[in-house]
Motif scaffolding. Structure first.
Motif, PDB file in Angstrom:
ATOM      1  N   CYS A  42     -69.062 -14.257   3.392  1.00 46.55           N
ATOM      2  CA  CYS A  42     -70.387 -14.287   4.004  1.00 46.55           C
ATOM      3  C   CYS A  42     -70.563 -13.097   4.935  1.00 46.55           C
ATOM      4  CB  CYS A  42     -70.649 -15.591   4.741  1.00 46.55           C
ATOM      5  SG  CYS A  42     -69.692 -15.824   6.252  1.00 46.55           S
ATOM      6  N   THR A  43     -71.826 -12.826   5.242  1.00 47.49           N
ATOM      7  CA  THR A  43     -72.151 -11.738   6.158  1.00 47.49           C
ATOM      8  C   THR A  43     -73.517 -12.005   6.776  1.00 47.49           C
ATOM      9  OG1 THR A  43     -72.177  -9.334   6.442  1.00 47.49           O
ATOM     10  CG2 THR A  43     -73.242 -10.208   4.451  1.00 47.49           C
ATOM     11  N   ASN A  44     -73.944 -11.091   7.596  1.00 46.31           N
ATOM     12  CA  ASN A  44     -75.223 -11.146   8.295  1.00 46.31           C
ATOM     13  C   ASN A  44     -76.148 -10.122   7.641  1.00 46.31           C
ATOM     14  OD1 ASN A  44     -77.265 -10.437  10.227  1.00 46.31           O
ATOM     15  ND2 ASN A  44     -76.010 -11.328  11.837  1.00 46.31           N
ATOM     16  N   SER A  45     -77.359 -10.528   7.327  1.00 41.42           N
ATOM     17  CA  SER A  45     -78.294  -9.621   6.650  1.00 41.42           C
ATOM     18  C   SER A  45     -78.724  -8.439   7.505  1.00 41.42           C
ATOM     19  CB  SER A  45     -79.536 -10.389   6.178  1.00 41.42           C
ATOM     20  OG  SER A  45     -80.254 -10.894   7.289  1.00 41.42           O
ATOM     21  N   GLU A  46     -78.395  -8.454   8.782  1.00 40.00           N
ATOM     22  CA  GLU A  46     -78.756  -7.338   9.662  1.00 40.00           C
ATOM     23  C   GLU A  46     -77.639  -6.300   9.779  1.00 40.00           C
ATOM     24  OE1 GLU A  46     -79.847  -9.496  13.179  1.00 40.00           O
ATOM     25  OE2 GLU A  46     -81.833 -10.006  12.353  1.00 40.00           O
ATOM     26  N   LYS A  47     -76.522  -6.530   9.109  1.00 34.89           N
ATOM     27  CA  LYS A  47     -75.394  -5.589   9.158  1.00 34.89           C
ATOM     28  C   LYS A  47     -75.502  -4.544   8.052  1.00 34.89           C
ATOM     29  CE  LYS A  47     -71.893  -8.571  11.225  1.00 34.89           C
ATOM     30  NZ  LYS A  47     -70.538  -9.106  11.056  1.00 34.89           N
ATOM     31  N   GLN A  52     -75.501  -2.201   2.074  1.00 35.01           N
ATOM     32  CA  GLN A  52     -74.644  -1.491   1.117  1.00 35.01           C
ATOM     33  C   GLN A  52     -74.412  -2.329  -0.131  1.00 35.01           C
ATOM     34  OE1 GLN A  52     -71.204  -0.676   3.544  1.00 35.01           O
ATOM     35  NE2 GLN A  52     -72.403   0.606   4.926  1.00 35.01           N
ATOM     36  N   LEU A  53     -74.149  -3.620   0.044  1.00 36.65           N
ATOM     37  CA  LEU A  53     -73.898  -4.502  -1.094  1.00 36.65           C
ATOM     38  C   LEU A  53     -75.141  -4.709  -1.950  1.00 36.65           C
ATOM     39  CD1 LEU A  53     -71.642  -7.143   0.662  1.00 36.65           C
ATOM     40  CD2 LEU A  53     -70.926  -5.516  -1.104  1.00 36.65           C
ATOM     41  N   PHE A 108     -77.970 -15.541   7.706  1.00 34.89           N
ATOM     42  CA  PHE A 108     -76.707 -15.992   7.125  1.00 34.89           C
ATOM     43  C   PHE A 108     -76.756 -15.815   5.615  1.00 34.89           C
ATOM     44  CE2 PHE A 108     -74.077 -20.013   6.051  1.00 34.89           C
ATOM     45  CZ  PHE A 108     -72.910 -19.285   5.938  1.00 34.89           C
ATOM     46  N   LYS A 109     -75.942 -14.898   5.108  1.00 35.76           N
ATOM     47  CA  LYS A 109     -75.917 -14.591   3.683  1.00 35.76           C
ATOM     48  C   LYS A 109     -74.534 -14.873   3.132  1.00 35.76           C
ATOM     49  CE  LYS A 109     -80.130 -13.127   3.740  1.00 35.76           C
ATOM     50  NZ  LYS A 109     -81.184 -13.955   3.160  1.00 35.76           N
ATOM     51  N   ILE A 110     -74.519 -15.512   1.991  1.00 38.62           N
ATOM     52  CA  ILE A 110     -73.253 -15.791   1.320  1.00 38.62           C
ATOM     53  C   ILE A 110     -73.267 -15.072  -0.031  1.00 38.62           C
ATOM     54  CG2 ILE A 110     -74.003 -17.951   0.264  1.00 38.62           C
ATOM     55  CD1 ILE A 110     -71.153 -19.041   0.929  1.00 38.62           C
ATOM     56  N   PHE A 111     -72.110 -14.519  -0.360  1.00 37.33           N
ATOM     57  CA  PHE A 111     -72.001 -13.820  -1.636  1.00 37.33           C
ATOM     58  C   PHE A 111     -70.630 -14.086  -2.228  1.00 37.33           C
ATOM     59  CE2 PHE A 111     -70.295 -10.774   1.405  1.00 37.33           C
ATOM     60  CZ  PHE A 111     -69.272 -10.130   0.742  1.00 37.33           C
ATOM     61  N   TYR A 112     -70.547 -13.849  -3.513  1.00 34.80           N
ATOM     62  CA  TYR A 112     -69.251 -13.945  -4.172  1.00 34.80           C
ATOM     63  C   TYR A 112     -68.978 -12.639  -4.895  1.00 34.80           C
ATOM     64  CZ  TYR A 112     -71.988 -15.202  -8.372  1.00 34.80           C
ATOM     65  OH  TYR A 112     -72.888 -15.215  -9.405  1.00 34.80           O
ATOM     66  N   ILE A 113     -67.705 -12.363  -5.057  1.00 31.76           N
ATOM     67  CA  ILE A 113     -67.307 -11.272  -5.934  1.00 31.76           C
ATOM     68  C   ILE A 113     -67.083 -11.889  -7.300  1.00 31.76           C
ATOM     69  CG2 ILE A 113     -65.588  -9.501  -6.452  1.00 31.76           C
ATOM     70  CD1 ILE A 113     -65.011  -9.319  -3.442  1.00 31.76           C
ATOM     71  N   ASP A 114     -67.873 -11.433  -8.256  1.00 33.60           N
ATOM     72  CA  ASP A 114     -67.689 -11.833  -9.649  1.00 33.60           C
ATOM     73  C   ASP A 114     -66.550 -10.959 -10.172  1.00 33.60           C
ATOM     74  OD1 ASP A 114     -67.957 -12.930 -12.142  1.00 33.60           O
ATOM     75  OD2 ASP A 114     -69.820 -11.897 -12.612  1.00 33.60           O
ATOM     76  N   ILE A 115     -65.360 -11.516 -10.182  1.00 37.09           N
ATOM     77  CA  ILE A 115     -64.148 -10.731 -10.394  1.00 37.09           C
ATOM     78  C   ILE A 115     -64.073 -10.192 -11.820  1.00 37.09           C
ATOM     79  CG2 ILE A 115     -61.628 -10.758 -10.350  1.00 37.09           C
ATOM     80  CD1 ILE A 115     -61.861 -12.969  -8.193  1.00 37.09           C
ATOM     81  N   GLU A 116     -63.981  -8.875 -11.912  1.00 43.10           N
ATOM     82  CA  GLU A 116     -63.832  -8.191 -13.193  1.00 43.10           C
ATOM     83  C   GLU A 116     -62.389  -7.754 -13.420  1.00 43.10           C
ATOM     84  OE1 GLU A 116     -66.616  -4.992 -12.759  1.00 43.10           O
ATOM     85  OE2 GLU A 116     -68.350  -6.314 -12.922  1.00 43.10           O
TER      86      GLU A 116
END
Length: 130
Positions: A42-47, A52-53, A108-116
């Motif tokens: 997770c991260t903050n949308s203001e960062k 970048q992501l 509050f943002k949540i993301f996943y890495i779709d692992i390649e």
């Protein structure tokens, strides 16, 4: 095949690498949990990392479990607005709860890495790619 979730659960802190234009940026990040071939963060949308992501979702996360093994997961970052996943992140991580308080916090943002690709390195087995 390796169990990346087991490795990251034992050592959830690592380094997340993103691209900022044509420059690589790294920062310490914490793995939250896994679901299949997805590693959640997770991260903050203001960062800056959020911007970048969004601009370039190619990402790499490297965690060192006492060097046995070093694990690198590589893939694309995918954001989700799932309140269920945000609630899980808050429930399982009291420190994150003190920052965001509620799953419906707009920053509050949540993301996943779709692992390649996964790579490991250990001194006894050397490098491996999965």
């Amino acid at each position: 095949m390796i169990n990346f979730a087991e490795i990251l659960k034992a050592e959830p802190t690592g380094v997340l690498a993103t691209l900022d234009g044509d420059k690589v940026k790294t920062r310490v990040f914490q793995y939250l949990f896994a679901d299949g071939n997805k590693a959640y963060f997770c991260t903050n949308s203001e960062k800056p990392v959020y911007a970048q992501l969004v601009k370039n979702p190619n990402v790499s996360f490297c965690s060192m479990n006492k060097y046995n093994p070093v694990l690198s997961i590589n893939g694309k970052a995918v954001f989700t607005e799932s309140l269920e996943l945000k609630k899980k992140a808050l429930d399982e991580n009291p420190m994150i709860q003190t920052i965001y308080h509620s799953p419906d916090n707009p920053v509050f943002k949540i993301f996943y890495i779709d692992i390649e690709e996964m790579q490991t390195f250990s001194f006894d087995q050397g490098p491996k790619t999965y």
